[in-house]
Design an enzyme around this catalytic site. Sequence first.
Site: not given
Ligand code: PMV
Length: 301
Positions: A90-91, A93-97, A138
């Site tokens: 969901a953005g 950073g769960s996979s990096a964690a 991340d």
């Molecule tokens: O939703 P996430 O954590 O994959 O973040 C993407 C962030 C962007 O700026 C849209 C893409 C990037 O590579 O920085």
Amino acid sequence: MSRAFGKVILLGEHAVVYGQPALAGALNVGCTARIGSNPTGPCLSLGQSRFSAHDSNDGLSRALRATLEATGLSGAKLEIAVDFALPTAAGLGSSAALAVAMARAAFAYANKAPEASEFRALVDVIERIFHGNPSGLDALLAETGLLGLFTKAEGLRPIAVAKPVKLVIADSGVARSTQTQVAGVAVLRERLGRPIERTLEAIGDVARAGGEAIERGDLPRLGALMDVNQGLLSALSVSTPELEHLVGVARRAGAMGAKLTGAGGGGCVIALAPDREEAVAAALRPVAKTVLIAELAGRPG
Ligand code: PMV
């Protein structure tokens, strides 16, 4: 037990792809990994789901194999159990964690103290299995718990947080793809040129100003900048009716600022509501899939 942090982009997503800074920080929640013995051979468990190192070629099995190889544990009769305290995919950073917690747990189990470069190489291999070509942000935040301004050219410039910053995080439950959202912005920039260039530059200005606000502990200013950033992300067509709705609910419940975080198209919104976090979370619960209150882990100055 090994831990790693989740992350949030406070300001600056998408513009960061074009060289602008993004303000991003680790959260004080993330995931934990623990290793126990398992007579049937190596496996990775995430809640109720189990992935064997032997017979499956999905991402999690490959990540497990990479971890075992790098730590000299291939074939060991063990189970790595991972628990998440935040929404996955969901953005946040769960996979990096997951990568950092799993690598930490495996090195510890193998009684090895890796060099920083060796540790990061394994985390990078795991992140690439999930994401192809990640920026590394991340993973860095998951490992260090830092907060700062990140640029592609210079990496992370850490910022000390003047006072603790709590966020209300609401997951829309709508799946999204970072790649698709980034490609959409590229098409818009190609078609429209200067107005989009200027929108991306404005987002960079907002992120820089946000960094200063956090350094000074000026949360009302940070909140106002989050609202402006949401407008600019909307101009890039990465917001959605669902995300706009969550942002509106958070603001009406008293948030100082609210915006989508990460790629958009789905995923999460974040709201800043000092001393009103519970009220904002209560307003969001009926309309979001998951709501949590988390603090930025960035170290106090
Ligand atoms: O939703 P996430 O954590 O994959 O973040 C993407 C962030 C962007 O700026 C849209 C893409 C990037 O590579 O920085």
